[in-house]
Design a protein around this motif. Structure first.
Motif, short mmCIF file in Angstrom:
data_model
loop_
_atom_site.label_atom_id
_atom_site.label_comp_id
_atom_site.label_asym_id
_atom_site.label_seq_id
_atom_site.Cartn_x
_atom_site.Cartn_y
_atom_site.Cartn_z
N THR A 158 -28.85 5.38 1.11
CA THR A 158 -28.81 6.61 0.62
C THR A 158 -27.50 6.78 -0.30
O THR A 158 -26.77 6.00 -0.60
CB THR A 158 -28.43 7.71 1.89
OG1 THR A 158 -27.25 7.33 2.32
CG2 THR A 158 -29.51 7.54 2.93
N SER A 193 -26.08 10.29 -0.89
CA SER A 193 -25.79 11.71 -0.58
C SER A 193 -24.58 12.00 -0.35
O SER A 193 -23.95 11.02 0.42
CB SER A 193 -26.71 12.17 0.53
OG SER A 193 -28.14 12.04 0.13
N SER A 251 -24.04 18.21 1.21
CA SER A 251 -25.37 18.35 0.10
C SER A 251 -26.37 18.99 0.78
O SER A 251 -27.44 19.24 0.39
CB SER A 251 -25.34 16.89 -0.50
OG SER A 251 -25.85 16.26 0.61
N ASP A 309 -28.50 17.13 2.23
CA ASP A 309 -29.55 16.22 2.35
C ASP A 309 -29.90 15.60 3.82
O ASP A 309 -29.12 15.86 4.65
CB ASP A 309 -29.30 15.19 1.36
CG ASP A 309 -29.17 15.50 0.11
OD1 ASP A 309 -30.07 16.69 -0.53
OD2 ASP A 309 -28.87 14.53 -1.01
N ARG A 310 -31.08 15.14 3.95
CA ARG A 310 -31.02 14.52 5.39
C ARG A 310 -32.11 13.04 5.07
O ARG A 310 -33.12 13.32 4.57
CB ARG A 310 -31.82 15.58 6.26
CG ARG A 310 -33.27 15.80 5.97
CD ARG A 310 -33.60 17.30 6.85
NE ARG A 310 -35.13 17.34 6.94
CZ ARG A 310 -35.58 18.23 7.50
NH1 ARG A 310 -35.00 18.93 8.47
NH2 ARG A 310 -37.01 18.45 7.46
N SER A 327 -28.46 14.47 9.09
CA SER A 327 -28.19 15.62 8.19
C SER A 327 -26.94 15.57 7.71
O SER A 327 -25.90 15.50 8.36
CB SER A 327 -28.61 16.88 8.91
OG SER A 327 -27.61 17.04 10.01
N ASP A 350 -37.53 14.60 3.69
CA ASP A 350 -36.72 13.70 3.61
C ASP A 350 -36.09 13.38 2.39
O ASP A 350 -36.66 13.18 1.52
CB ASP A 350 -37.08 12.14 4.12
CG ASP A 350 -35.75 11.18 4.06
OD1 ASP A 350 -34.95 11.06 3.30
OD2 ASP A 350 -35.99 10.06 4.91
N THR A 351 -34.62 13.92 2.10
CA THR A 351 -34.04 14.05 0.57
C THR A 351 -33.27 13.10 0.53
O THR A 351 -32.72 13.02 -0.59
CB THR A 351 -33.68 15.54 0.36
OG1 THR A 351 -32.84 15.85 1.36
CG2 THR A 351 -34.90 16.45 0.56
N ALA A 352 -32.91 12.39 1.33
CA ALA A 352 -31.79 11.48 1.36
C ALA A 352 -32.15 10.05 1.13
O ALA A 352 -31.30 9.20 0.62
CB ALA A 352 -30.80 11.59 2.35
#
Length: 291
Positions: free
Chosen positions: A43, A45, A49, A51-52, A71, A156-158
């Motif tokens: 990751t 992140s 942020s 993000d998770r 998270s 999932d953004t991370a």
């Protein structure tokens, strides 16, 4: 058009490098046996942020088998699917000085189920599944299934890349500080596959010979190191059996003595009858002689 082509080349170059990192497609199922090979996720992140990381586990038949969510808020919180009822801070603070991190997920199933999480080779979570630690009681069904597939969820953004842990040390050993050898755990300590250190057993427990699991004290182990049945029930059962045998023999002995006693003893009153017969015979003889 040329710009798109160049961006595509750069993207292809970043999907897999010399360290074995693989690109991630969201909502896609990847064949992955988590119980034999720890999963690493990269990751980039920052804290706050939002993000998770969200990765789901499933069986080859598509049955749900758990998952984990990380998270990135003011701290890094974790949520274990089909177990947690709220997000909780990781027991170890995550440094914010370097945003690029490598997370390693290890699923251990022996006599219990554990989920172990490392961040940059530091253990930050060792979670033991139980009714006491899981508010969602469906954990016993889902987390008992064999994990053969993983899926990075669409939200999932991370997660940037994933890979199997390279050159993971076997359970019972740990990676040396210079990361060149796997050393055997010693004493009453154990380790899981891919560990960088050994974990002491709880008070009152001992490690098995492979240093992979803690268990009952030596007094409750057989010669092979496996758990044996407690001795007390067997001792009590043997005591009651011997007592029953002795009581039976004693009763049989008394019965036999009574049988033989009856055979060797005259019938009651038989002696008096004989005396009366003799007395009548004597009186009869005396009467005849007087006549």
């Amino acid at each position: 058009m040329v710009m798109i082509f160049l961006l595509s080349l750069l993207s292809i170059g970043s999907t897999a490098d010399d360290e074995g990192w693989l690109s991630i497609e969201r909502d896609a199922y990847y064949n992955y046996h988590l119980e034999t090979t720890p999963l690493e996720i990269r990751t980039n992140s920052e804290l706050d942020s939002n993000d998770r990381v969200t990765v789901f586990f499933s069986t080859s038949e598509g049955h749900y088998a758990g998952g984990i969510n990380l998270s990135f808020g003011s701290s890094v919180k974790f949520w274990i699917w089909d177990c947690s009822t709220d997000s909780i801070d990781l027991p170890v603070n995550i440094s914010s000085s370097d945003t690029e991190k490598v997370w390693r997920i290890t699923l251990v199933k022996t006599s219990s189920i554990r989920l172990v999480l490392h961040c940059d080779e530091v253990e930050v979570l060792d979670f033991l599944f139980s009714d006491a630690t899981c508010g969602d009681k469906s954990w016993t069904k889902d987390w008992s299934r064999d994990v053969t597939e993983i899926e990075f969820e669409v939200y999932d953004t991370a997660s940037d890349f994933y890979r199997p842990q390279p050159d993971a040390c076997a359970a019972g050993t740990y990676r040396s500080p210079n990361k060149t050898t796997c050393n055997q755990c010693e004493g009453d300590t154990i380790s899981y596959e891919g560990a960088t250190s050994c974990t002491p057993c709880h008070v009152g427990e001992v490690a098995n010979s492979e240093r992979t699991e803690c268990g009952a004290p030596v007094s409750n182990l057989d010669s092979t190191g496996n758990k044996s049945a407690p001795l007390v029930p067997w001792i009590l059962a043997g005591f009651f059996f011997l007592t029953t045998v002795l009581i039976t023999l004693f009763a049989a002995r008394k019965l036999l003595r009574r049988i033989f006693s009856c055979r060797n003893t005259n019938v009651p009153g038989q002696g008096d009858a004989d005396k009366q017969i003799k007395l009548i015979s004597a009186e009869s003889s005396s009467h005849h002689s007087v006549s």
